[in-house]
Scaffold this motif. Structure first.
Motif, PDB file in Angstrom:
ATOM      1  N   MET A  32     -13.898  40.874  16.910  1.00 51.97           N
ATOM      2  CA  MET A  32     -12.723  40.113  16.504  1.00 51.97           C
ATOM      3  C   MET A  32     -12.114  40.721  15.237  1.00 51.97           C
ATOM      4  O   MET A  32     -10.898  40.863  15.131  1.00 51.97           O
ATOM      5  CB  MET A  32     -13.097  38.644  16.255  1.00 51.97           C
ATOM      6  N   GLN A  33     -12.959  41.124  14.293  1.00 47.24           N
ATOM      7  CA  GLN A  33     -12.451  41.730  13.066  1.00 47.24           C
ATOM      8  C   GLN A  33     -11.778  43.075  13.326  1.00 47.24           C
ATOM      9  O   GLN A  33     -10.790  43.410  12.673  1.00 47.24           O
ATOM     10  CB  GLN A  33     -13.574  41.862  12.044  1.00 47.24           C
ATOM     11  N   ALA A  34     -12.267  43.813  14.297  1.00 42.68           N
ATOM     12  CA  ALA A  34     -11.616  45.079  14.655  1.00 42.68           C
ATOM     13  C   ALA A  34     -10.205  44.809  15.179  1.00 42.68           C
ATOM     14  O   ALA A  34      -9.256  45.536  14.848  1.00 42.68           O
ATOM     15  CB  ALA A  34     -12.449  45.825  15.697  1.00 42.68           C
ATOM     16  N   GLU A  35     -10.051  43.753  15.977  1.00 43.25           N
ATOM     17  CA  GLU A  35      -8.718  43.402  16.478  1.00 43.25           C
ATOM     18  C   GLU A  35      -7.820  42.925  15.340  1.00 43.25           C
ATOM     19  O   GLU A  35      -6.637  43.289  15.276  1.00 43.25           O
ATOM     20  CB  GLU A  35      -8.827  42.333  17.566  1.00 43.25           C
ATOM     21  N   ILE A  36      -8.369  42.133  14.433  1.00 46.53           N
ATOM     22  CA  ILE A  36      -7.596  41.673  13.272  1.00 46.53           C
ATOM     23  C   ILE A  36      -7.137  42.872  12.453  1.00 46.53           C
ATOM     24  O   ILE A  36      -5.963  42.962  12.063  1.00 46.53           O
ATOM     25  CB  ILE A  36      -8.429  40.705  12.402  1.00 46.53           C
ATOM     26  N   PHE A 157      -6.262  29.954  10.097  1.00 50.59           N
ATOM     27  CA  PHE A 157      -7.473  29.845   9.275  1.00 50.59           C
ATOM     28  C   PHE A 157      -8.506  30.899   9.683  1.00 50.59           C
ATOM     29  O   PHE A 157      -9.060  31.597   8.835  1.00 50.59           O
ATOM     30  CB  PHE A 157      -8.108  28.459   9.390  1.00 50.59           C
ATOM     31  N   PHE A 158      -8.789  30.993  10.994  1.00 45.42           N
ATOM     32  CA  PHE A 158      -9.812  31.945  11.444  1.00 45.42           C
ATOM     33  C   PHE A 158      -9.424  33.378  11.119  1.00 45.42           C
ATOM     34  O   PHE A 158     -10.233  34.148  10.600  1.00 45.42           O
ATOM     35  CB  PHE A 158     -10.086  31.804  12.943  1.00 45.42           C
ATOM     36  N   VAL A 159      -8.193  33.751  11.418  1.00 47.62           N
ATOM     37  CA  VAL A 159      -7.780  35.129  11.165  1.00 47.62           C
ATOM     38  C   VAL A 159      -7.803  35.424   9.662  1.00 47.62           C
ATOM     39  O   VAL A 159      -8.289  36.477   9.245  1.00 47.62           O
ATOM     40  CB  VAL A 159      -6.398  35.427  11.790  1.00 47.62           C
ATOM     41  N   SER A 160      -7.330  34.492   8.843  1.00 48.30           N
ATOM     42  CA  SER A 160      -7.333  34.704   7.395  1.00 48.30           C
ATOM     43  C   SER A 160      -8.755  34.858   6.855  1.00 48.30           C
ATOM     44  O   SER A 160      -9.021  35.750   6.037  1.00 48.30           O
ATOM     45  CB  SER A 160      -6.641  33.541   6.676  1.00 48.30           C
ATOM     46  N   LEU A 161      -9.662  33.996   7.297  1.00 49.52           N
ATOM     47  CA  LEU A 161     -11.047  34.075   6.830  1.00 49.52           C
ATOM     48  C   LEU A 161     -11.722  35.387   7.237  1.00 49.52           C
ATOM     49  O   LEU A 161     -12.347  36.061   6.423  1.00 49.52           O
ATOM     50  CB  LEU A 161     -11.863  32.900   7.376  1.00 49.52           C
ATOM     51  N   PHE A 162     -11.587  35.741   8.519  1.00 53.75           N
ATOM     52  CA  PHE A 162     -12.295  36.924   9.024  1.00 53.75           C
ATOM     53  C   PHE A 162     -11.576  38.225   8.704  1.00 53.75           C
ATOM     54  O   PHE A 162     -12.155  39.292   8.818  1.00 53.75           O
ATOM     55  CB  PHE A 162     -12.599  36.761  10.511  1.00 53.75           C
ATOM     56  N   GLN A 163     -10.344  38.136   8.264  1.00 51.70           N
ATOM     57  CA  GLN A 163      -9.629  39.306   7.761  1.00 51.70           C
ATOM     58  C   GLN A 163     -10.246  39.748   6.431  1.00 51.70           C
ATOM     59  O   GLN A 163     -10.383  40.944   6.180  1.00 51.70           O
ATOM     60  CB  GLN A 163      -8.151  38.956   7.560  1.00 51.70           C
ATOM     61  N   LYS A 164     -10.624  38.793   5.604  1.00 52.02           N
ATOM     62  CA  LYS A 164     -11.080  39.096   4.244  1.00 52.02           C
ATOM     63  C   LYS A 164     -12.597  39.059   4.046  1.00 52.02           C
ATOM     64  O   LYS A 164     -13.105  39.622   3.085  1.00 52.02           O
ATOM     65  CB  LYS A 164     -10.442  38.111   3.253  1.00 52.02           C
ATOM     66  N   PHE A 165     -13.314  38.381   4.968  1.00 51.57           N
ATOM     67  CA  PHE A 165     -14.760  38.216   4.784  1.00 51.57           C
ATOM     68  C   PHE A 165     -15.537  38.527   6.060  1.00 51.57           C
ATOM     69  O   PHE A 165     -15.052  38.313   7.160  1.00 51.57           O
ATOM     70  CB  PHE A 165     -15.099  36.769   4.377  1.00 51.57           C
ATOM     71  N   ARG A 166     -16.754  39.009   5.856  1.00 48.36           N
ATOM     72  CA  ARG A 166     -17.746  39.094   6.927  1.00 48.36           C
ATOM     73  C   ARG A 166     -18.800  38.047   6.580  1.00 48.36           C
ATOM     74  O   ARG A 166     -19.237  37.949   5.434  1.00 48.36           O
ATOM     75  CB  ARG A 166     -18.388  40.486   6.975  1.00 48.36           C
ATOM     76  N   PHE A 167     -19.160  37.240   7.553  1.00 51.14           N
ATOM     77  CA  PHE A 167     -20.086  36.146   7.315  1.00 51.14           C
ATOM     78  C   PHE A 167     -21.438  36.454   7.950  1.00 51.14           C
ATOM     79  O   PHE A 167     -21.505  37.035   9.030  1.00 51.14           O
ATOM     80  CB  PHE A 167     -19.525  34.835   7.872  1.00 51.14           C
ATOM     81  N   SER A 168     -22.510  36.057   7.257  1.00 51.64           N
ATOM     82  CA  SER A 168     -23.857  36.248   7.782  1.00 51.64           C
ATOM     83  C   SER A 168     -24.736  35.086   7.323  1.00 51.64           C
ATOM     84  O   SER A 168     -24.301  34.247   6.526  1.00 51.64           O
ATOM     85  CB  SER A 168     -24.445  37.581   7.314  1.00 51.64           C
ATOM     86  N   MET A 169     -25.969  35.066   7.830  1.00 50.80           N
ATOM     87  CA  MET A 169     -26.901  34.007   7.437  1.00 50.80           C
ATOM     88  C   MET A 169     -27.910  34.565   6.455  1.00 50.80           C
ATOM     89  O   MET A 169     -28.091  35.781   6.339  1.00 50.80           O
ATOM     90  CB  MET A 169     -27.586  33.427   8.663  1.00 50.80           C
ATOM     91  N   GLN A 170     -28.551  33.655   5.758  1.00 54.75           N
ATOM     92  CA  GLN A 170     -29.600  34.060   4.838  1.00 54.75           C
ATOM     93  C   GLN A 170     -30.787  34.579   5.632  1.00 54.75           C
ATOM     94  O   GLN A 170     -31.043  34.130   6.753  1.00 54.75           O
ATOM     95  CB  GLN A 170     -30.019  32.879   3.963  1.00 54.75           C
ATOM     96  N   GLU A 171     -31.502  35.514   5.044  1.00 54.85           N
ATOM     97  CA  GLU A 171     -32.676  36.117   5.682  1.00 54.85           C
ATOM     98  C   GLU A 171     -33.690  35.049   6.051  1.00 54.85           C
ATOM     99  O   GLU A 171     -34.011  34.177   5.256  1.00 54.85           O
ATOM    100  CB  GLU A 171     -33.305  37.130   4.714  1.00 54.85           C
TER     101      GLU A 171
END
Length: 197
Positions: A32-36, A157-171
């Motif tokens: 999705m981020q590649a498309e954004i 909202f989704f495009v703006s968030l994922f345009q600027k950030f990559r999200f992950s979980m804690q180890e």
């Protein structure tokens, strides 16, 4: 007032499901981020005009809504007149609840109903396709009045968030896709990491 109060809760809950699902499925997040990046880039804000050129992102958002199943029982309705439905007599004025879960996870409608699969909304050429069984906003005369507003908000909202950030979980943290059902079906509380892109 009802439109904005109801829309705030459901939109924020859908955003929570989206963050959870895209952390759990990092390959979907990356695609999705590649498309954004290709359509919007990093130098400007997204607009609704971009949606037509972002079928994968649109499919991901629709699949988040399907799997998130934020309003599983919809809102209560009343029979406007005496009706026979499936052989059962329903008198005028009877309170009715619609089970949207039965449609959003129907095995005869979805190829992989129990899985998070944006491909449900893509045709063989990768173009976005609408599905009749996609009813998170209900259907017919009782469809949510805020559907168009919610669709715009979710996309931006989704495009703006994922345009600027990559999200992950804690180890070492396991994320649950089980929901807590109250007024809406919300994910259980979880912590995430936001990395600038």
């Amino acid at each position: 007032m009802d439109l904005f109060l109801a829309g705030t809760e459901t939109t924020s809950t859908t955003l929570q499901w989206g963050l959870l699902l895209l952390i759990k499925y990092p390959d979907v997040q990356e695609k999705m981020q590649a498309e954004i990046d290709h359509v919007v880039g990093q130098s400007r804000q997204p607009s609704m005009a971009d949606r037509a050129n972002m079928p994968y992102t649109d499919a991901v958002i629709h699949e988040i809504q399907r799997v998130g199943n934020v309003i599983p029982l919809n809102g209560p309705r009343k029979a406007a007149r005496n009706t026979i439905l499936g052989g059962y007599f329903i008198p005028k004025g009877t309170a009715l609840m619609t089970n949207l879960t039965s449609v959003l996870f129907d095995k005869s409608e979805w190829e992989t109903p129990g899985e998070f699969n944006p491909g449900h909304f893509l045709d063989s050429e990768g173009k976005f396709r609408r599905r009749d069984a996609f009813m998170p906003f209900s259907a017919g005369k009782q469809v949510c009045l805020g559907e168009q507003l919610a669709r715009m908000e979710l996309f931006l909202f989704f495009v703006s968030l994922f345009q600027k950030f990559r999200f992950s979980m804690q180890e070492g943290v396991k994320l649950s896709l089980e929901g807590d059902v109250g007024i809406t079906r919300s994910p259980f509380p979880f912590k995430i990491l936001a990395h600038t892109r």
